[in-house]
Design a protein around this motif. Structure first.
Motif, PDB file in Angstrom:
ATOM      1  N   ALA A  19      -4.862  -8.521   6.534  1.00 46.30           N
ATOM      2  CA  ALA A  19      -4.362  -8.843   5.194  1.00 46.30           C
ATOM      3  C   ALA A  19      -4.341  -7.587   4.328  1.00 46.30           C
ATOM      4  N   PRO A  20      -3.384  -7.493   3.406  1.00 42.15           N
ATOM      5  CA  PRO A  20      -3.390  -6.362   2.476  1.00 42.15           C
ATOM      6  C   PRO A  20      -4.584  -6.470   1.530  1.00 42.15           C
ATOM      7  N   VAL A  21      -5.014  -5.336   1.021  1.00 41.45           N
ATOM      8  CA  VAL A  21      -6.139  -5.272   0.090  1.00 41.45           C
ATOM      9  C   VAL A  21      -5.621  -4.738  -1.234  1.00 41.45           C
ATOM     10  N   VAL A  22      -5.924  -5.446  -2.331  1.00 38.32           N
ATOM     11  CA  VAL A  22      -5.511  -5.027  -3.671  1.00 38.32           C
ATOM     12  C   VAL A  22      -6.718  -4.406  -4.371  1.00 38.32           C
ATOM     13  N   VAL A  23      -6.530  -3.208  -4.927  1.00 39.31           N
ATOM     14  CA  VAL A  23      -7.605  -2.562  -5.684  1.00 39.31           C
ATOM     15  C   VAL A  23      -7.133  -2.322  -7.109  1.00 39.31           C
ATOM     16  N   ALA A  41     -13.168   1.734   3.356  1.00 42.33           N
ATOM     17  CA  ALA A  41     -13.786   0.406   3.450  1.00 42.33           C
ATOM     18  C   ALA A  41     -12.953  -0.580   4.254  1.00 42.33           C
ATOM     19  N   CYS A  42     -11.643  -0.366   4.281  1.00 43.01           N
ATOM     20  CA  CYS A  42     -10.723  -1.315   4.925  1.00 43.01           C
ATOM     21  C   CYS A  42      -9.737  -0.575   5.823  1.00 43.01           C
ATOM     22  N   PRO A  43     -10.223   0.093   6.868  1.00 44.63           N
ATOM     23  CA  PRO A  43      -9.315   0.858   7.710  1.00 44.63           C
ATOM     24  C   PRO A  43      -8.265  -0.037   8.369  1.00 44.63           C
ATOM     25  N   GLY A  44      -7.046   0.449   8.403  1.00 47.81           N
ATOM     26  CA  GLY A  44      -5.963  -0.283   9.036  1.00 47.81           C
ATOM     27  C   GLY A  44      -5.238  -1.258   8.133  1.00 47.81           C
ATOM     28  N   HIS A  45      -5.844  -1.604   6.998  1.00 46.46           N
ATOM     29  CA  HIS A  45      -5.208  -2.538   6.065  1.00 46.46           C
ATOM     30  C   HIS A  45      -4.203  -1.796   5.185  1.00 46.46           C
TER      31      HIS A  45
END
Length: 87
Positions: A19-23, A41-45
């Motif tokens: 899933a995509p990660v929104v910051v 923190a979210c490699p590959g996303h």
């Protein structure tokens, strides 16, 4: 009144099951502030980093603030009402 927003996007291939990660950065920062953290923190996303629309100090903010840095609640209510009108 809501300020205009410039939209920019980048994309790169990622595995479909991630899933995509929104910051969202803090006040006085920008869309680059959390990128290295998010990537670590979210490699590959896919990372979606959004810039606040309000110029604040050396960067941007998502909400107007008073000089003492508290949220401008009247402006927040106005913005929420504007969004409700769009729905």
């Amino acid at each position: 009144m809501l300020e205009s927003t410039e939209l920019r996007s980048w994309s790169w291939p990622t595995p479909e099951n991630l899933a995509p990660v929104v910051v969202l950065h803090g006040s006085g920062q920008d869309e680059n502030t959390l990128l290295s953290f998010a990537r670590a923190a979210c490699p590959g996303h896919t990372i979606i980093s959004v810039r606040g629309r309000i110029a604040w100090e050396e960067g941007f903010a998502f909400f107007h603030r008073n000089p003492d840095r508290t949220l401008d609640e009247r402006d927040l209510e106005h913005g929420a009402a504007a969004i409700q009108d769009l729905l």
